[in-house]
Design a protein around this motif. Structure first.
Motif, PDB file in Angstrom:
ATOM      1  N   LEU A  29     -37.726  27.995   4.761  1.00 10.28           N
ATOM      2  CA  LEU A  29     -37.230  26.928   5.638  1.00 10.28           C
ATOM      3  C   LEU A  29     -37.064  27.516   7.036  1.00 10.28           C
ATOM      4  O   LEU A  29     -36.429  28.562   7.198  1.00 10.28           O
ATOM      5  CB  LEU A  29     -35.865  26.439   5.131  1.00 10.28           C
ATOM      6  CG  LEU A  29     -35.089  25.482   6.035  1.00 10.28           C
ATOM      7  CD1 LEU A  29     -35.800  24.147   6.174  1.00 10.28           C
ATOM      8  CD2 LEU A  29     -33.677  25.254   5.476  1.00 10.28           C
TER       9      LEU A  29
ATOM     10  N   TRP B 127     -35.142  19.016   4.402  1.00 11.46           N
ATOM     11  CA  TRP B 127     -33.888  18.984   3.636  1.00 11.46           C
ATOM     12  C   TRP B 127     -33.211  17.628   3.843  1.00 11.46           C
ATOM     13  O   TRP B 127     -33.158  17.118   4.979  1.00 11.46           O
ATOM     14  CB  TRP B 127     -32.969  20.078   4.167  1.00 11.46           C
ATOM     15  CG  TRP B 127     -32.748  21.228   3.236  1.00 11.46           C
ATOM     16  CD1 TRP B 127     -31.543  21.656   2.758  1.00 11.46           C
ATOM     17  CD2 TRP B 127     -33.717  22.133   2.699  1.00 11.46           C
ATOM     18  NE1 TRP B 127     -31.715  22.747   1.933  1.00 11.46           N
ATOM     19  CE2 TRP B 127     -33.040  23.052   1.882  1.00 11.46           C
ATOM     20  CE3 TRP B 127     -35.113  22.238   2.786  1.00 11.46           C
ATOM     21  CZ2 TRP B 127     -33.683  24.064   1.180  1.00 11.46           C
ATOM     22  CZ3 TRP B 127     -35.762  23.254   2.082  1.00 11.46           C
ATOM     23  CH2 TRP B 127     -35.041  24.142   1.303  1.00 11.46           C
TER      24      TRP B 127
ATOM     25  N   GLN C 246     -34.918  30.415  -5.582  1.00  7.39           N
ATOM     26  CA  GLN C 246     -34.549  30.957  -4.269  1.00  7.39           C
ATOM     27  C   GLN C 246     -34.109  32.402  -4.386  1.00  7.39           C
ATOM     28  O   GLN C 246     -33.214  32.739  -5.172  1.00  7.39           O
ATOM     29  CB  GLN C 246     -33.387  30.154  -3.693  1.00  7.39           C
ATOM     30  CG  GLN C 246     -33.815  28.955  -2.900  1.00  7.39           C
ATOM     31  CD  GLN C 246     -32.650  28.381  -2.130  1.00  7.39           C
ATOM     32  OE1 GLN C 246     -31.972  27.509  -2.641  1.00  7.39           O
ATOM     33  NE2 GLN C 246     -32.428  28.868  -0.927  1.00  7.39           N
TER      34      GLN C 246
ATOM     35  N   GLU D 161     -26.849  21.620  -3.400  1.00  9.13           N
ATOM     36  CA  GLU D 161     -26.056  22.840  -3.176  1.00  9.13           C
ATOM     37  C   GLU D 161     -25.090  22.635  -2.022  1.00  9.13           C
ATOM     38  O   GLU D 161     -23.912  22.965  -2.117  1.00  9.13           O
ATOM     39  CB  GLU D 161     -26.950  24.063  -2.900  1.00  9.13           C
ATOM     40  CG  GLU D 161     -26.132  25.365  -2.856  1.00  9.13           C
ATOM     41  CD  GLU D 161     -26.900  26.587  -2.376  1.00  9.13           C
ATOM     42  OE1 GLU D 161     -27.991  26.441  -1.790  1.00  9.13           O
ATOM     43  OE2 GLU D 161     -26.394  27.711  -2.572  1.00  9.13           O
ATOM     44  N   HIS D 162     -25.600  22.069  -0.925  1.00  9.17           N
ATOM     45  CA  HIS D 162     -24.746  21.896   0.251  1.00  9.17           C
ATOM     46  C   HIS D 162     -24.518  20.431   0.648  1.00  9.17           C
ATOM     47  O   HIS D 162     -23.691  20.163   1.515  1.00  9.17           O
ATOM     48  CB  HIS D 162     -25.301  22.688   1.436  1.00  9.17           C
ATOM     49  CG  HIS D 162     -25.233  24.171   1.230  1.00  9.17           C
ATOM     50  ND1 HIS D 162     -24.058  24.830   0.984  1.00  9.17           N
ATOM     51  CD2 HIS D 162     -26.196  25.122   1.193  1.00  9.17           C
ATOM     52  CE1 HIS D 162     -24.289  26.123   0.823  1.00  9.17           C
ATOM     53  NE2 HIS D 162     -25.591  26.333   0.941  1.00  9.17           N
TER      54      HIS D 162
ATOM     55  N   ASP E  93     -28.950  32.713   3.978  1.00  8.78           N
ATOM     56  CA  ASP E  93     -28.153  33.542   3.065  1.00  8.78           C
ATOM     57  C   ASP E  93     -28.637  34.989   3.065  1.00  8.78           C
ATOM     58  O   ASP E  93     -27.835  35.916   2.974  1.00  8.78           O
ATOM     59  CB  ASP E  93     -28.185  32.959   1.642  1.00  8.78           C
ATOM     60  CG  ASP E  93     -27.250  31.773   1.519  1.00  8.78           C
ATOM     61  OD1 ASP E  93     -26.036  31.952   1.697  1.00  8.78           O
ATOM     62  OD2 ASP E  93     -27.732  30.659   1.272  1.00  8.78           O
TER      63      ASP E  93
ATOM     64  N   GLY F 268     -34.495  32.192   1.069  1.00  7.81           N
ATOM     65  CA  GLY F 268     -33.441  31.504   1.818  1.00  7.81           C
ATOM     66  C   GLY F 268     -33.035  32.347   3.013  1.00  7.81           C
ATOM     67  O   GLY F 268     -32.285  33.318   2.868  1.00  7.81           O
TER      68      GLY F 268
HETATM   69  O1  LIG Z   1     -30.366  30.532   2.839  1.00 12.57           O
HETATM   70  C1  LIG Z   1     -30.956  29.543   3.296  1.00 12.57           C
HETATM   71  O2  LIG Z   1     -31.493  29.515   4.415  1.00 12.57           O
HETATM   72  C2  LIG Z   1     -31.048  28.371   2.442  1.00 12.57           C
HETATM   73  O3  LIG Z   1     -30.796  28.436   1.278  1.00 12.57           O
HETATM   74  C3  LIG Z   1     -31.352  27.053   3.074  1.00 12.57           C
HETATM   75  C4  LIG Z   1     -30.048  26.445   3.462  1.00 12.57           C
HETATM   76  O4  LIG Z   1     -29.182  26.113   2.459  1.00 12.57           O
HETATM   77  C5  LIG Z   1     -29.872  25.709   4.677  1.00 12.57           C
HETATM   78  O5  LIG Z   1     -30.209  26.371   5.794  1.00 12.57           O
HETATM   79  C6  LIG Z   1     -29.992  24.251   4.677  1.00 12.57           C
HETATM   80  O6  LIG Z   1     -29.942  23.723   5.929  1.00 12.57           O
END
Ligand SMILES: O=C(O)C(=O)C[C@H](O)[C@@H](O)CO
Length: 254
Positions: A214, A22, A149, A47-48, A177, A174
């Motif tokens: 991730l 990321w 996602q 997104e972030h 979340d 994800g």
């Molecule tokens: O829900 C999640 O996990 C993600 O969507 C990845 C994130 O946004 C995040 O952990 C980025 O560091």
């Protein structure tokens, strides 16, 4: 001349694991540095991360062809996909998908008609080298790669229907979340969360689409890889910098 080949899409189709990180610093300079570190892809996070279309463009330009660029848009809207594709980004991640209708709309947004609804701006778009890629309109659809996602219980419920849809190359779970939505905020390690992730992974892999996740835990990343997960996020520029700098500052005082 056709649209550039999307090497990440080809590797995912061939089931070759693709490791990446990321990128949230929103800096073309650090994105350029990271592009030479040996990852298969870098994900510019809209997104972030504090990103706009111009900052995404600047990072994509410094990454160039050294590795694959993925952009995560902040929300699943057709016009956002159009803007990112026109920059020349061929792989787009869309967060928070909770229904097959939304998933299908995102798949259509990635393609020119008649396959989809992408607006025609190739003659002024970097994606087509400002009109100089003569066969862009007829070849672009084949090179786009969509990663959706799933990160809620509603998304998991919609997963079987989403997996039947065309033009979606990868489904990414994800974990953060999903854990929050399941009642475990900040605890992706909760057994209930891990069980839900693994069940989703099994469904995705069985469907023939690529599965993604991730995790900053390398052993867990390798476990997912061994299950057949091929889009593997294993870190982020912010935690890498934060952890290394904090550890150094602490070490000099011992
Ligand atoms: O829900 C999640 O996990 C993600 O969507 C990845 C994130 O946004 C995040 O952990 C980025 O560091």
């Amino acid at each position: 001349m056709p649209a550039p080949k999307n090497h990440l899409k080809a590797a995912l189709a061939a089931k070759i694991p693709q490791f990446g990180i990321w990128v949230n610093l929103a800096s073309p300079y650090s994105a350029e540095l990271l592009s030479g570190c040996g990852f298969d892809w870098l994900l510019i996070d809209g997104e972030h991360g504090p990103n706009s279309i111009p900052t995404m463009l600047a990072q994509a330009q410094t990454i160039g062809q050294r590795t694959n660029t993925v952009v995560r848009i902040p929300v699943g809207e057709t016009h956002r996909i159009k803007q990112v594709l026109d920059l020349g980004i061929q792989t787009v991640m869309v967060p928070m998908i909770e229904s097959a209708d939304h998933a299908a709309a995102m798949a259509k947004a990635m393609k020119y008609p008649p396959q989809g609804v992408r607006g025609l701006g190739a003659s002024v778009a970097r994606a087509a080298d400002f009109g100089r890629v003569s066969d862009y309109l007829t070849s672009a659809n084949a090179e786009t790669c969509l990663i959706l996602q799933i990160e809620s219980r509603a998304g998991l419920a919609a997963l079987p229907a989403i997996l039947t849809l065309p033009d979606i190359e990868c489904i990414f779970i994800g974990p953060s979340d999903l854990a929050a939505d399941m009642g475990f905020p900040g605890n992706t390690e909760a057994p209930e969360v891990q069980a839900a992730i693994e069940e989703a992974m099994r469904q995705i892999i069985a469907s023939g689409k690529a599965a993604g996740i991730l995790t900053f835990d390398l052993a867990r990343a390798k476990h997912y890889r061994d299950m057949g997960v091929t889009f593997l996020g294993v870190g982020g520029d912010i935690p890498l910098l934060l952890n290394a700098a904090t550890a150094l500052a602490a070490a000099v005082r011992i």
